[in-house]
Design a protein around this motif. Sequence first.
Motif, short mmCIF file in Angstrom:
data_model
loop_
_atom_site.label_atom_id
_atom_site.label_comp_id
_atom_site.label_asym_id
_atom_site.label_seq_id
_atom_site.Cartn_x
_atom_site.Cartn_y
_atom_site.Cartn_z
N ALA A 89 -9.87 -1.29 -2.21
CA ALA A 89 -10.46 -0.20 -1.43
C ALA A 89 -10.91 0.90 -2.37
O ALA A 89 -10.18 1.26 -3.30
CB ALA A 89 -9.45 0.34 -0.42
N GLU A 90 -12.09 1.43 -2.12
CA GLU A 90 -12.62 2.53 -2.93
C GLU A 90 -13.20 3.60 -2.02
O GLU A 90 -13.84 3.29 -1.02
CB GLU A 90 -13.70 2.02 -3.90
CG GLU A 90 -13.18 1.03 -4.93
CD GLU A 90 -14.28 0.55 -5.87
OE1 GLU A 90 -15.44 0.98 -5.68
OE2 GLU A 90 -13.97 -0.23 -6.78
N TRP A 91 -12.95 4.83 -2.38
CA TRP A 91 -13.46 5.97 -1.61
C TRP A 91 -14.89 6.23 -2.02
O TRP A 91 -15.21 6.36 -3.20
CB TRP A 91 -12.59 7.20 -1.88
CG TRP A 91 -13.02 8.44 -1.19
CD1 TRP A 91 -13.15 8.63 0.16
CD2 TRP A 91 -13.38 9.69 -1.80
NE1 TRP A 91 -13.56 9.92 0.43
CE2 TRP A 91 -13.72 10.60 -0.75
CE3 TRP A 91 -13.44 10.13 -3.12
CZ2 TRP A 91 -14.11 11.91 -1.00
CZ3 TRP A 91 -13.83 11.44 -3.36
CH2 TRP A 91 -14.16 12.31 -2.32
N ILE A 92 -15.79 6.33 -1.03
CA ILE A 92 -17.20 6.61 -1.31
C ILE A 92 -17.43 8.10 -1.50
O ILE A 92 -18.17 8.52 -2.38
CB ILE A 92 -18.10 6.08 -0.17
CG1 ILE A 92 -17.96 4.56 -0.04
CG2 ILE A 92 -19.55 6.45 -0.42
CD1 ILE A 92 -18.73 3.99 1.12
N GLY A 93 -16.79 8.92 -0.65
CA GLY A 93 -16.98 10.36 -0.72
C GLY A 93 -18.16 10.82 0.11
O GLY A 93 -18.85 10.03 0.75
N ALA A 109 0.82 -1.22 0.00
CA ALA A 109 0.00 0.00 0.00
C ALA A 109 0.84 1.26 0.00
O ALA A 109 0.37 2.33 -0.41
CB ALA A 109 -0.93 0.00 1.21
N ARG A 110 2.11 1.16 0.43
CA ARG A 110 2.97 2.35 0.49
C ARG A 110 3.88 2.47 -0.72
O ARG A 110 4.68 3.40 -0.81
CB ARG A 110 3.80 2.33 1.77
CG ARG A 110 2.98 2.49 3.03
CD ARG A 110 3.87 2.61 4.26
NE ARG A 110 4.59 1.38 4.53
CZ ARG A 110 5.86 1.30 4.91
NH1 ARG A 110 6.59 2.41 5.02
NH2 ARG A 110 6.43 0.13 5.16
N SER A 111 3.77 1.52 -1.65
CA SER A 111 4.61 1.59 -2.84
C SER A 111 4.09 2.68 -3.78
O SER A 111 2.88 2.95 -3.83
CB SER A 111 4.64 0.25 -3.56
OG SER A 111 3.36 -0.08 -4.05
N PRO A 112 4.96 3.32 -4.55
CA PRO A 112 4.55 4.46 -5.39
C PRO A 112 3.44 4.14 -6.39
O PRO A 112 2.63 5.01 -6.71
CB PRO A 112 5.84 4.85 -6.12
CG PRO A 112 6.94 4.36 -5.22
CD PRO A 112 6.42 3.10 -4.60
N ARG A 113 3.38 2.92 -6.88
CA ARG A 113 2.40 2.58 -7.91
C ARG A 113 1.15 1.91 -7.36
O ARG A 113 0.29 1.49 -8.13
CB ARG A 113 3.06 1.67 -8.95
CG ARG A 113 4.21 2.33 -9.70
CD ARG A 113 4.78 1.41 -10.75
NE ARG A 113 5.89 2.03 -11.47
CZ ARG A 113 6.58 1.44 -12.44
NH1 ARG A 113 6.27 0.19 -12.81
NH2 ARG A 113 7.57 2.08 -13.05
N SER A 114 1.03 1.81 -6.06
CA SER A 114 -0.12 1.12 -5.48
C SER A 114 -1.41 1.90 -5.70
O SER A 114 -1.47 3.13 -5.53
CB SER A 114 0.08 0.92 -3.97
OG SER A 114 -1.09 0.38 -3.38
N ALA A 115 -2.46 1.18 -6.08
CA ALA A 115 -3.78 1.79 -6.25
C ALA A 115 -4.38 2.20 -4.91
O ALA A 115 -5.36 2.96 -4.87
CB ALA A 115 -4.71 0.80 -6.94
N LEU A 116 -3.77 1.74 -3.81
CA LEU A 116 -4.29 2.05 -2.48
C LEU A 116 -3.74 3.37 -1.93
O LEU A 116 -4.26 3.89 -0.95
CB LEU A 116 -3.95 0.92 -1.50
CG LEU A 116 -4.57 -0.44 -1.81
CD1 LEU A 116 -4.03 -1.49 -0.85
CD2 LEU A 116 -6.09 -0.37 -1.72
N ARG A 117 -2.68 3.88 -2.55
CA ARG A 117 -2.10 5.14 -2.07
C ARG A 117 -3.12 6.28 -2.18
O ARG A 117 -3.75 6.47 -3.21
CB ARG A 117 -0.85 5.50 -2.87
CG ARG A 117 0.38 4.68 -2.49
CD ARG A 117 1.58 5.10 -3.31
NE ARG A 117 2.01 6.46 -3.00
CZ ARG A 117 2.90 6.77 -2.06
NH1 ARG A 117 3.46 5.81 -1.34
NH2 ARG A 117 3.25 8.03 -1.85
N GLY A 118 -3.28 7.00 -1.11
CA GLY A 118 -4.23 8.11 -1.11
C GLY A 118 -5.67 7.70 -0.92
O GLY A 118 -6.56 8.56 -0.91
N VAL A 119 -5.94 6.40 -0.76
CA VAL A 119 -7.31 5.93 -0.56
C VAL A 119 -7.56 5.56 0.89
O VAL A 119 -8.64 5.84 1.44
CB VAL A 119 -7.62 4.71 -1.47
CG1 VAL A 119 -9.02 4.18 -1.21
CG2 VAL A 119 -7.47 5.10 -2.93
#
Length: 239
Positions: free
Chosen positions: A77-81, A44-54
């Motif tokens: 993981a997906e952000w609902i907002g 999750a902390r790798s630069p290309r992870s889709a989880l970064r910032g989520v």
Amino acid sequence: MAERARQESREAFILHSYPYRETSLLIEVFARGFGRVSMVARAARSPRSALRGVLLAFQPLTLSWFGKGEVRTLARAEWIGGHARLQGEALMCGFYVNELLLRLLPREDPHDALFARYREALQQLAARGDSAPALRSFERALLKELGYAMALERDSANGSAIDPAKTYRYEPERGPVEAGDPASEPVVSGRTLLDMARDDYSDPLTQQQAKALMRTLLNHRLDYQPLKSRRVFRDLLGL
């Protein structure tokens, strides 16, 4: 637990995250229908992870995970907002609420009513109004969900209705009892107890006494082990 081996798109909030190995995270989440669940978010902390910032605290997410052990594996993981971000004092209050859940809520014990109250508390804090009503209301809901619902309208010694003009001491394992000598013990007014029963914290004295009372009751449930968020908040106020 076989039916829970794989879960898809469950509404959840991140309570806390910890660095794990080189690029992963260990996360504690509060999920609807599941309660508090521990997961590893691989890379999750790798630069290309889709989880970064989520994987952000205080933001509604949908999480998918798998596994049967004590620590599950996050799949998506997906952000609902829809939630404003907490800032300033509201952010510190959010950390406090999360720490209460981490310290008091058993793992994988569903508390959907508390989940709804948690989401509501975050929305109230984000509105940047007075944080006290949101915190007191959530603290009461948490104690109730843990099996320690507060008695606020009856004297626990004789069953009589709380008198707003009288003074009471609140025994953690019993409830309010009319105080004999107000100078010798922590006390709360009957009006404060009745205001709390209505979730009405508009009166400054009610706010003050309710805060002190809830701190006493929560400290009792925490076995008097201090909360880190309280210490950090106190240190910041002292700057």
